[in-house]
Motif scaffolding. Structure first.
Motif, PDB file in Angstrom:
ATOM      1  N   SER A  25     -16.112  52.678 -30.072  1.00 12.32           N
ATOM      2  CA  SER A  25     -15.540  53.831 -30.772  1.00 12.32           C
ATOM      3  C   SER A  25     -14.489  53.391 -31.782  1.00 12.32           C
ATOM      4  CB  SER A  25     -14.939  54.816 -29.767  1.00 12.32           C
ATOM      5  OG  SER A  25     -13.858  54.224 -29.079  1.00 12.32           O
ATOM      6  N   THR A  26     -13.795  52.303 -31.495  1.00  8.93           N
ATOM      7  CA  THR A  26     -12.808  51.778 -32.433  1.00  8.93           C
ATOM      8  C   THR A  26     -13.482  51.283 -33.702  1.00  8.93           C
ATOM      9  OG1 THR A  26     -11.360  51.131 -30.628  1.00  8.93           O
ATOM     10  CG2 THR A  26     -10.997  50.066 -32.735  1.00  8.93           C
ATOM     11  N   ILE A  27     -14.535  50.499 -33.545  1.00  6.52           N
ATOM     12  CA  ILE A  27     -15.249  49.975 -34.709  1.00  6.52           C
ATOM     13  C   ILE A  27     -15.842  51.109 -35.528  1.00  6.52           C
ATOM     14  CG2 ILE A  27     -17.265  48.621 -35.403  1.00  6.52           C
ATOM     15  CD1 ILE A  27     -16.680  46.822 -32.982  1.00  6.52           C
ATOM     16  N   PHE A  28     -16.457  52.076 -34.862  1.00  6.46           N
ATOM     17  CA  PHE A  28     -17.087  53.199 -35.549  1.00  6.46           C
ATOM     18  C   PHE A  28     -16.059  54.022 -36.323  1.00  6.46           C
ATOM     19  CE2 PHE A  28     -18.621  57.641 -35.475  1.00  6.46           C
ATOM     20  CZ  PHE A  28     -19.761  57.473 -36.239  1.00  6.46           C
ATOM     21  N   THR A  29     -14.950  54.350 -35.686  1.00 11.82           N
ATOM     22  CA  THR A  29     -13.926  55.175 -36.333  1.00 11.82           C
ATOM     23  C   THR A  29     -13.246  54.438 -37.479  1.00 11.82           C
ATOM     24  OG1 THR A  29     -13.537  56.275 -34.234  1.00 11.82           O
ATOM     25  CG2 THR A  29     -11.885  56.580 -35.924  1.00 11.82           C
ATOM     26  N   LEU A  30     -12.924  53.173 -37.289  1.00  8.11           N
ATOM     27  CA  LEU A  30     -12.289  52.417 -38.362  1.00  8.11           C
ATOM     28  C   LEU A  30     -13.234  52.215 -39.537  1.00  8.11           C
ATOM     29  CD1 LEU A  30     -10.189  49.784 -36.407  1.00  8.11           C
ATOM     30  CD2 LEU A  30      -9.396  51.861 -37.545  1.00  8.11           C
ATOM     31  N   PHE A  31     -14.528  52.034 -39.259  1.00  6.71           N
ATOM     32  CA  PHE A  31     -15.500  51.923 -40.342  1.00  6.71           C
ATOM     33  C   PHE A  31     -15.571  53.213 -41.147  1.00  6.71           C
ATOM     34  CE2 PHE A  31     -19.806  52.644 -41.942  1.00  6.71           C
ATOM     35  CZ  PHE A  31     -19.921  51.570 -42.815  1.00  6.71           C
ATOM     36  N   LEU A  32     -15.638  54.354 -40.448  1.00 13.76           N
ATOM     37  CA  LEU A  32     -15.711  55.629 -41.160  1.00 13.76           C
ATOM     38  C   LEU A  32     -14.440  55.909 -41.959  1.00 13.76           C
ATOM     39  CD1 LEU A  32     -17.491  58.047 -38.675  1.00 13.76           C
ATOM     40  CD2 LEU A  32     -18.395  56.989 -40.730  1.00 13.76           C
ATOM     41  N   ASN A  33     -13.282  55.596 -41.393  1.00  7.67           N
ATOM     42  CA  ASN A  33     -12.038  55.807 -42.125  1.00  7.67           C
ATOM     43  C   ASN A  33     -11.948  54.890 -43.342  1.00  7.67           C
ATOM     44  OD1 ASN A  33     -10.635  57.916 -40.827  1.00  7.67           O
ATOM     45  ND2 ASN A  33     -10.220  56.568 -39.115  1.00  7.67           N
ATOM     46  N   GLY A  34     -12.380  53.649 -43.207  1.00  2.00           N
ATOM     47  CA  GLY A  34     -12.388  52.737 -44.348  1.00  2.00           C
ATOM     48  C   GLY A  34     -13.353  53.179 -45.420  1.00  2.00           C
ATOM     49  N   TYR A  35     -14.511  53.682 -45.006  1.00  2.00           N
ATOM     50  CA  TYR A  35     -15.488  54.191 -45.971  1.00  2.00           C
ATOM     51  C   TYR A  35     -14.933  55.408 -46.708  1.00  2.00           C
ATOM     52  CZ  TYR A  35     -19.761  56.163 -47.876  1.00  2.00           C
ATOM     53  OH  TYR A  35     -20.701  56.681 -48.715  1.00  2.00           O
ATOM     54  N   ASP A  36     -14.345  56.341 -45.960  1.00  2.00           N
ATOM     55  CA  ASP A  36     -13.763  57.526 -46.581  1.00  2.00           C
ATOM     56  C   ASP A  36     -12.652  57.160 -47.553  1.00  2.00           C
ATOM     57  OD1 ASP A  36     -15.461  59.184 -45.215  1.00  2.00           O
ATOM     58  OD2 ASP A  36     -14.005  59.678 -43.644  1.00  2.00           O
ATOM     59  N   LEU A  37     -11.798  56.232 -47.165  1.00  3.94           N
ATOM     60  CA  LEU A  37     -10.713  55.811 -48.035  1.00  3.94           C
ATOM     61  C   LEU A  37     -11.254  55.143 -49.302  1.00  3.94           C
ATOM     62  CD1 LEU A  37      -7.643  55.868 -48.142  1.00  3.94           C
ATOM     63  CD2 LEU A  37      -7.635  53.615 -47.091  1.00  3.94           C
ATOM     64  N   GLY A  38     -12.305  54.363 -49.170  1.00  3.84           N
ATOM     65  CA  GLY A  38     -12.931  53.743 -50.334  1.00  3.84           C
ATOM     66  C   GLY A  38     -13.542  54.765 -51.277  1.00  3.84           C
ATOM     67  N   VAL A  39     -14.189  55.773 -50.727  1.00  2.00           N
ATOM     68  CA  VAL A  39     -14.774  56.826 -51.559  1.00  2.00           C
ATOM     69  C   VAL A  39     -13.682  57.612 -52.275  1.00  2.00           C
ATOM     70  CG1 VAL A  39     -16.044  59.018 -51.450  1.00  2.00           C
ATOM     71  CG2 VAL A  39     -16.898  57.028 -50.229  1.00  2.00           C
ATOM     72  N   ILE A  40     -12.586  57.890 -51.566  1.00  2.00           N
ATOM     73  CA  ILE A  40     -11.471  58.615 -52.179  1.00  2.00           C
ATOM     74  C   ILE A  40     -10.856  57.784 -53.298  1.00  2.00           C
ATOM     75  CG2 ILE A  40      -9.139  59.473 -51.757  1.00  2.00           C
ATOM     76  CD1 ILE A  40     -10.154  60.352 -48.975  1.00  2.00           C
ATOM     77  N   PHE A  41     -10.641  56.490 -53.051  1.00  2.45           N
ATOM     78  CA  PHE A  41     -10.092  55.621 -54.098  1.00  2.45           C
ATOM     79  C   PHE A  41     -11.007  55.572 -55.309  1.00  2.45           C
ATOM     80  CE2 PHE A  41      -7.112  53.294 -51.187  1.00  2.45           C
ATOM     81  CZ  PHE A  41      -5.996  53.478 -51.973  1.00  2.45           C
ATOM     82  N   PHE A  42     -12.310  55.434 -55.071  1.00  2.00           N
ATOM     83  CA  PHE A  42     -13.258  55.349 -56.182  1.00  2.00           C
ATOM     84  C   PHE A  42     -13.292  56.648 -56.981  1.00  2.00           C
ATOM     85  CE2 PHE A  42     -17.544  55.849 -57.955  1.00  2.00           C
ATOM     86  CZ  PHE A  42     -17.572  54.738 -58.775  1.00  2.00           C
ATOM     87  N   GLY A  43     -13.377  57.773 -56.265  1.00  2.80           N
ATOM     88  CA  GLY A  43     -13.419  59.059 -56.963  1.00  2.80           C
ATOM     89  C   GLY A  43     -12.147  59.355 -57.723  1.00  2.80           C
ATOM     90  N   PHE A  44     -11.015  59.037 -57.130  1.00  2.00           N
ATOM     91  CA  PHE A  44      -9.743  59.293 -57.792  1.00  2.00           C
ATOM     92  C   PHE A  44      -9.539  58.355 -58.969  1.00  2.00           C
ATOM     93  CE2 PHE A  44      -5.183  59.682 -58.307  1.00  2.00           C
ATOM     94  CZ  PHE A  44      -4.981  61.030 -58.058  1.00  2.00           C
ATOM     95  N   SER A  45     -10.004  57.115 -58.834  1.00  6.55           N
ATOM     96  CA  SER A  45      -9.832  56.169 -59.932  1.00  6.55           C
ATOM     97  C   SER A  45     -10.785  56.459 -61.088  1.00  6.55           C
ATOM     98  CB  SER A  45     -10.001  54.734 -59.442  1.00  6.55           C
ATOM     99  OG  SER A  45     -11.316  54.512 -59.002  1.00  6.55           O
ATOM    100  N   GLU A  46     -11.862  57.186 -60.831  1.00  2.00           N
ATOM    101  CA  GLU A  46     -12.730  57.616 -61.925  1.00  2.00           C
ATOM    102  C   GLU A  46     -12.029  58.655 -62.785  1.00  2.00           C
ATOM    103  OE1 GLU A  46     -16.017  56.833 -62.893  1.00  2.00           O
ATOM    104  OE2 GLU A  46     -15.659  55.083 -61.629  1.00  2.00           O
TER     105      GLU A  46
END
Length: 104
Positions: A43-64
């Motif tokens: 559950s730790t790996i799954f949750t940290l992966f999803l949070n990292g993915y979400d943060l990456g998408v937010i950074f990419f969208g905001f930086s666009e």
């Protein structure tokens, strides 16, 4: 103390911005990440992966829309304690994987 955001359809308030909501949500996520002790870190790996993915998408969208440095300043301003809490909870939740790696 709390304000609401109206959605585009019908102008009804569907999201309540309340500091206690964010505090309780962060506590819930951190407890879920720490539950990796019971699930052998899955559950730790799954949750940290999803949070990292979400943060990456937010950074990419905001930086666009704006610059990358502007995205970092907006997200880091409120997320510094949240990210630190996730790192600490992730280290607690991944403890079984560490023991498995060291002893087997």
């Amino acid at each position: 103390m709390s304000t609401s955001i109206d959605n585009d359809i019908g102008g009804q308030s569907d999201l309540l911005i309340n500091p206690f909501y964010y505090i309780s949500h962060n506590i819930t996520v951190n407890l879920y990440v720490m539950s990796g002790i019971l699930t052998f870190g899955l559950s730790t790996i799954f949750t940290l992966f999803l949070n990292g993915y979400d943060l990456g998408v937010i950074f990419f969208g905001f930086s666009e829309i704006n610059s990358f440095s502007s995205a970092v300043l907006h997200i880091i301003a409120h997320g510094i304690f949240e990210i630190l809490g996730l790192v600490i909870s992730g280290s607690i939740g991944s403890t079984p994987l560490y023991f498995f790696y060291c002893f087997f």
